[in-house]
Design an enzyme around this catalytic site. Sequence first.
Site, PDB file in Angstrom:
ATOM      1  CG  HIS A  38      -0.172   2.210  -9.208  1.00  0.00           C
ATOM      2  ND1 HIS A  38      -0.373   1.846  -7.895  1.00  0.00           N
ATOM      3  CD2 HIS A  38      -1.281   2.912  -9.569  1.00  0.00           C
ATOM      4  CE1 HIS A  38      -1.549   2.301  -7.491  1.00  0.00           C
ATOM      5  NE2 HIS A  38      -2.117   2.959  -8.481  1.00  0.00           N
ATOM      6  CG  LEU A  50       9.011 -17.303  -3.607  1.00  0.00           C
ATOM      7  CD1 LEU A  50       8.694 -17.387  -2.117  1.00  0.00           C
ATOM      8  CD2 LEU A  50       9.568 -15.914  -3.940  1.00  0.00           C
ATOM      9  CG  ASP A 107      -2.075   0.940   1.101  1.00  0.00           C
ATOM     10  OD1 ASP A 107      -2.352   1.403  -0.028  1.00  0.00           O
ATOM     11  OD2 ASP A 107      -2.705   1.239   2.130  1.00  0.00           O
TER      12      ASP A 107
HETATM   13  C1  IPE Z   1      -5.518  -2.715  -0.325  1.00  0.00           C
HETATM   14  O1  IPE Z   1      -5.155  -1.375  -0.432  1.00  0.00           O
HETATM   15  C2  IPE Z   1      -5.439  -3.378  -1.661  1.00  0.00           C
HETATM   16  C3  IPE Z   1      -4.099  -3.502  -2.247  1.00  0.00           C
HETATM   17  C4  IPE Z   1      -2.986  -3.123  -1.723  1.00  0.00           C
HETATM   18  C5  IPE Z   1      -4.071  -4.122  -3.527  1.00  0.00           C
HETATM   19  P1  IPE Z   1      -6.226  -0.211  -0.601  1.00  0.00           P
HETATM   20  O2  IPE Z   1      -5.467   1.041  -0.657  1.00  0.00           O
HETATM   21  O3  IPE Z   1      -7.136  -0.510  -1.733  1.00  0.00           O
HETATM   22  O4  IPE Z   1      -7.073  -0.337   0.751  1.00  0.00           O
HETATM   23  P2  IPE Z   1      -7.886   0.771   1.549  1.00  0.00           P
HETATM   24  O5  IPE Z   1      -8.843   1.384   0.581  1.00  0.00           O
HETATM   25  O6  IPE Z   1      -6.906   1.752   2.056  1.00  0.00           O
HETATM   26  O7  IPE Z   1      -8.545   0.014   2.660  1.00  0.00           O
HETATM   27  C1  IPE Z   2      -1.435   0.324  -3.311  1.00  0.00           C
HETATM   28  O1  IPE Z   2      -1.283   1.678  -3.362  1.00  0.00           O
HETATM   29  C2  IPE Z   2      -1.660  -0.298  -4.661  1.00  0.00           C
HETATM   30  C3  IPE Z   2      -3.055  -0.661  -4.917  1.00  0.00           C
HETATM   31  C4  IPE Z   2      -4.073  -0.563  -4.095  1.00  0.00           C
HETATM   32  C5  IPE Z   2      -3.339  -1.220  -6.209  1.00  0.00           C
HETATM   33  P1  IPE Z   2      -2.511   2.680  -3.378  1.00  0.00           P
HETATM   34  O2  IPE Z   2      -2.861   2.943  -4.804  1.00  0.00           O
HETATM   35  O3  IPE Z   2      -3.621   2.193  -2.537  1.00  0.00           O
HETATM   36  O4  IPE Z   2      -1.859   3.969  -2.741  1.00  0.00           O
HETATM   37  P2  IPE Z   2      -2.488   4.924  -1.655  1.00  0.00           P
HETATM   38  O5  IPE Z   2      -2.950   4.069  -0.529  1.00  0.00           O
HETATM   39  O6  IPE Z   2      -3.625   5.634  -2.306  1.00  0.00           O
HETATM   40  O7  IPE Z   2      -1.373   5.813  -1.275  1.00  0.00           O
HETATM   41 MG    MG Z   3      -4.076   2.403  -0.593  1.00  0.00          MG
END
Ligand code: IPE
Ligand code: IPE
Ligand code: MG
Length: 253
Positions: free
Chosen positions: A38, A132, A21
């Site tokens: 990303h 792995l 995240d």
């Molecule tokens: C969880 O992260 C999903 C992934 C990392 C793929 P999100 O950013 O979508 O989760 P919330 O919205 O903060 O709970």
């Molecule tokens: C995690 O990073 C990747 C995915 C959920 C696909 P985010 O895109 O959720 O990044 P934040 O949480 O908005 O910073």
């Molecule tokens: Mg996120």
Amino acid sequence: MTAKEQLELDRLPRHIAIIMDGNGRWAQEQGQDRLYGHFHGVQSVRDIVEGCAELGIGYLTLYAFSTENWDRPEPEVTGLMELLVETIRKEVPTLNRNNIRLHVIGNMSMLPEYAHRALREALDMTADNTGLNLVMALSYSSRWELVNAVKRIAEDVRDGKVDPTSIGEDTLQSYLATSAFPDPELMIRTSGEYRISNFLLYQLAYAELYFTSTRWPDFRKVHLYEAILDFQGRERRFGKTGHQVRVEQGLKP
Ligand code: IPE
Ligand code: IPE
Ligand code: MG
């Protein structure tokens, strides 16, 4: 001593699961758009996969895209999906060189056709690897998985293949997308959020949870070692008392 040197190699978690995240915030903090985050997150994936393979970890599950992530703005969804599928496709030779077997869990029916094809190919091309196990959670959510499992159990009961009185934890486990994998022992979430966000709700029952404020694009092997070190400092009790656990392990109670 570095974090890596301090690791007890005979007490590594067998399965590590990571909620990757913070890509969006990382990018925005640098005045860039979310896709830039990303894009940079891919380098962290490479580093962590390599780190786990080097340590001899059995299973690494990466939460790459949740069922709920489909509700993000269309350009981010499309960009992210293309990036994920393209990365998996490009990394196949590296996976093979490192004896890494790819698995995918999630609601594949929501993925576009090109993604299906690319994933199928990558799964087939790495199927004989014995090192792995890299599990990508793509279009995955735990509630989707549990609903799906319940539906299939109900169908099998209807068709006389399953006796409802014999249903136990093993039965449910065998209908989950993760049926072939042991439960994660360590779950890491980056970027300072303290929640599970619909990830492996059933499987994480006894996982040790590790939260770090490091954003995913900054997460590197050294952070992985720190998380494992933290894990190794914990006493896993599985409902027993600390005294019982220490006696069982032949330690001073
Ligand atoms: C969880 O992260 C999903 C992934 C990392 C793929 P999100 O950013 O979508 O989760 P919330 O919205 O903060 O709970
Ligand atoms: C995690 O990073 C990747 C995915 C959920 C696909 P985010 O895109 O959720 O990044 P934040 O949480 O908005 O910073
Ligand atoms: Mg996120």
